[in-house]
Design a protein around this motif. Sequence first.
Motif, PDB file in Angstrom:
ATOM      1  N   VAL A  59       0.852  -1.186   0.000  1.00  0.00           N
ATOM      2  CA  VAL A  59       0.000   0.000   0.000  1.00  0.00           C
ATOM      3  C   VAL A  59       0.887   1.235   0.000  1.00  0.00           C
ATOM      4  CG1 VAL A  59      -1.776   1.263   1.278  1.00  0.00           C
ATOM      5  CG2 VAL A  59      -1.795  -1.242   1.268  1.00  0.00           C
ATOM      6  N   GLY A  60       0.505   2.239  -0.795  1.00  0.00           N
ATOM      7  CA  GLY A  60       1.238   3.491  -0.848  1.00  0.00           C
ATOM      8  C   GLY A  60       0.417   4.629  -0.283  1.00  0.00           C
ATOM      9  N   CYS A  61       1.003   5.398   0.630  1.00  0.00           N
ATOM     10  CA  CYS A  61       0.379   6.602   1.181  1.00  0.00           C
ATOM     11  C   CYS A  61       1.222   7.791   0.737  1.00  0.00           C
ATOM     12  CB  CYS A  61       0.330   6.549   2.701  1.00  0.00           C
ATOM     13  SG  CYS A  61      -0.699   5.242   3.381  1.00  0.00           S
ATOM     14  N   GLU A  66      -1.404  13.329   6.392  1.00  0.00           N
ATOM     15  CA  GLU A  66      -1.683  13.471   7.820  1.00  0.00           C
ATOM     16  C   GLU A  66      -2.252  12.206   8.451  1.00  0.00           C
ATOM     17  OE1 GLU A  66      -4.125  16.873   8.549  1.00  0.00           O
ATOM     18  OE2 GLU A  66      -2.720  18.234   7.586  1.00  0.00           O
ATOM     19  N   GLY A  67      -2.917  11.370   7.679  1.00  0.00           N
ATOM     20  CA  GLY A  67      -3.550  10.173   8.208  1.00  0.00           C
ATOM     21  C   GLY A  67      -2.646   8.953   8.259  1.00  0.00           C
ATOM     22  N   THR A  68      -1.373   9.110   7.942  1.00  0.00           N
ATOM     23  CA  THR A  68      -0.469   7.959   7.904  1.00  0.00           C
ATOM     24  C   THR A  68      -0.350   7.279   9.267  1.00  0.00           C
ATOM     25  OG1 THR A  68       0.785   8.874   6.063  1.00  0.00           O
ATOM     26  CG2 THR A  68       1.878   7.198   7.371  1.00  0.00           C
ATOM     27  N   GLY A  69      -0.255   8.042  10.334  1.00  0.00           N
ATOM     28  CA  GLY A  69      -0.134   7.458  11.671  1.00  0.00           C
ATOM     29  C   GLY A  69      -1.314   6.569  12.014  1.00  0.00           C
ATOM     30  N   VAL A  70      -2.516   7.037  11.702  1.00  0.00           N
ATOM     31  CA  VAL A  70      -3.723   6.251  11.956  1.00  0.00           C
ATOM     32  C   VAL A  70      -3.721   5.004  11.072  1.00  0.00           C
ATOM     33  CG1 VAL A  70      -6.246   6.251  11.763  1.00  0.00           C
ATOM     34  CG2 VAL A  70      -5.062   8.252  12.686  1.00  0.00           C
TER      35      VAL A  70
END
Length: 94
Positions: A59-61, A66-70
Amino acid sequence: MRLSFIILPLGLSLLACTEPPTGQSLPLMGGYRDPADQCVRVGENEFTNQFLDHTADLVGCPVGYEGTGVFVTETSAVLVAVADGYELYSVPRN
């Protein structure tokens, strides 16, 4: 004298040596958790082959999302590379 150690996660050591071949981009396949998700499933090509296996999704973010931590917390994702403006994660299949 006090000794100090810096411990880096394994994923960070991979970041410096993983970039797709020139002229080849990531095969992005749409939202991972839902169609509007900024984190997207990444398909197979010569570069991504090294990160794919039958027990996890790639998966690529977007870098700086900002939502990467979640995302990482909810999915137990592990950072494996950074390429084409995306942080690539291996997400275990449950």
